[in-house]
Design a protein around this motif. Structure first.
Motif, PDB file in Angstrom:
ATOM      1  N   ARG A  40       0.812  -1.226   0.000  1.00 35.95           N
ATOM      2  CA  ARG A  40       0.000   0.000   0.000  1.00 35.95           C
ATOM      3  C   ARG A  40       0.843   1.273   0.000  1.00 35.95           C
ATOM      4  N   GLY A  41       2.129   1.155   0.293  1.00 31.67           N
ATOM      5  CA  GLY A  41       2.982   2.340   0.301  1.00 31.67           C
ATOM      6  C   GLY A  41       4.277   2.060   1.021  1.00 31.67           C
ATOM      7  N   LYS A  42       5.385   2.399   0.371  1.00 32.59           N
ATOM      8  CA  LYS A  42       6.689   2.070   0.945  1.00 32.59           C
ATOM      9  C   LYS A  42       7.718   3.116   0.551  1.00 32.59           C
ATOM     10  N   ILE A  43       8.844   3.081   1.248  1.00 34.15           N
ATOM     11  CA  ILE A  43       9.984   3.913   0.873  1.00 34.15           C
ATOM     12  C   ILE A  43      10.615   3.267  -0.361  1.00 34.15           C
ATOM     13  N   ALA A  44      10.872   4.061  -1.378  1.00 32.89           N
ATOM     14  CA  ALA A  44      11.413   3.539  -2.640  1.00 32.89           C
ATOM     15  C   ALA A  44      12.654   2.689  -2.391  1.00 32.89           C
ATOM     16  N   GLY A  45      12.682   1.540  -3.045  1.00 31.03           N
ATOM     17  CA  GLY A  45      13.849   0.662  -2.947  1.00 31.03           C
ATOM     18  C   GLY A  45      13.860  -0.251  -1.738  1.00 31.03           C
ATOM     19  N   SER A  46      12.842  -0.159  -0.906  1.00 31.70           N
ATOM     20  CA  SER A  46      12.853  -0.986   0.299  1.00 31.70           C
ATOM     21  C   SER A  46      12.479  -2.425  -0.017  1.00 31.70           C
ATOM     22  N   MET A  47      13.084  -3.332   0.751  1.00 32.34           N
ATOM     23  CA  MET A  47      12.762  -4.751   0.677  1.00 32.34           C
ATOM     24  C   MET A  47      11.818  -5.057   1.832  1.00 32.34           C
ATOM     25  N   ASN A  48      10.992  -6.081   1.687  1.00 31.02           N
ATOM     26  CA  ASN A  48      10.004  -6.389   2.715  1.00 31.02           C
ATOM     27  C   ASN A  48      10.232  -7.768   3.309  1.00 31.02           C
ATOM     28  N   ILE A  49      10.438  -7.796   4.624  1.00 29.26           N
ATOM     29  CA  ILE A  49      10.421  -9.036   5.400  1.00 29.26           C
ATOM     30  C   ILE A  49       9.569  -8.736   6.628  1.00 29.26           C
ATOM     31  N   PRO A  50       8.363  -9.304   6.731  1.00 31.12           N
ATOM     32  CA  PRO A  50       7.543  -9.041   7.910  1.00 31.12           C
ATOM     33  C   PRO A  50       8.299  -9.376   9.198  1.00 31.12           C
ATOM     34  N   VAL A  51       8.072  -8.583  10.242  1.00 31.24           N
ATOM     35  CA  VAL A  51       8.844  -8.707  11.479  1.00 31.24           C
ATOM     36  C   VAL A  51       8.847 -10.140  12.014  1.00 31.24           C
ATOM     37  N   ASP A  52       7.745 -10.864  11.878  1.00 31.70           N
ATOM     38  CA  ASP A  52       7.677 -12.237  12.393  1.00 31.70           C
ATOM     39  C   ASP A  52       8.582 -13.198  11.624  1.00 31.70           C
ATOM     40  N   SER A  53       9.029 -12.785  10.436  1.00 26.75           N
ATOM     41  CA  SER A  53       9.877 -13.648   9.604  1.00 26.75           C
ATOM     42  C   SER A  53      11.351 -13.259   9.637  1.00 26.75           C
ATOM     43  N   VAL A  54      11.684 -12.159  10.303  1.00 25.02           N
ATOM     44  CA  VAL A  54      13.058 -11.654  10.269  1.00 25.02           C
ATOM     45  C   VAL A  54      14.055 -12.707  10.751  1.00 25.02           C
ATOM     46  N   SER A  55      13.778 -13.357  11.868  1.00 20.19           N
ATOM     47  CA  SER A  55      14.750 -14.310  12.411  1.00 20.19           C
ATOM     48  C   SER A  55      15.017 -15.472  11.455  1.00 20.19           C
ATOM     49  N   CYS A  56      14.013 -15.857  10.672  1.00 18.73           N
ATOM     50  CA  CYS A  56      14.164 -16.981   9.736  1.00 18.73           C
ATOM     51  C   CYS A  56      14.721 -16.556   8.386  1.00 18.73           C
ATOM     52  N   ASP A  57      14.330 -15.368   7.900  1.00 17.86           N
ATOM     53  CA  ASP A  57      14.571 -15.012   6.505  1.00 17.86           C
ATOM     54  C   ASP A  57      15.645 -13.963   6.243  1.00 17.86           C
TER      55      ASP A  57
END
Length: 112
Positions: A40-57
């Protein structure tokens, strides 16, 4: 664990991230909101890893633990937890963007 617990992690103001983008600094911008929020809206160039997945991904997506990583969410709470996890995983140059996307938008910086 207390839901209001805020880890003590390195933080930067939105202005510092904007300067890094404007000067072409080598860095990664990591959005730890949900994929729906990211779409729905992001800072240009940002990658997305939902916080719950950070430790795994995060190690798959960001294998270089020395590269500078700016982490944001909507308000700064989830990103602080993500930065804490990344530090525990051995990342040495990772920063929580204060006030998250709300702080970014308050400065009228662009969102795509």
């Amino acid at each position: 664990m207390d839901d209001n617990y805020e880890p003590d992690v390195p933080r930067v103001a939105p202005e510092e991230l904007k300067k890094a983008i404007d000067t072409g600094e080598t860095c990664i911008i990591l959005d730890v909101r949900t994929s729906g929020e990211h779409a729905r809206g992001k800072i240009a160039g940002s990658m997305n890893i939902p916080v719950d997945s950070v430790s795994c991904d995060v190690e798959k997506v960001v294998p270089d633990k020395q590269i500078k990583v700016y982490v944001y969410c909507l308000s700064g709470s989830r990103s602080a937890h993500a930065v804490d996890v990344m530090i525990q995983l051995g990342y040495t140059n990772v920063f929580d963007v204060q006030y998250g996307l709300l702080g970014w938008r308050a400065k009228y910086y662009p969102v795509e």
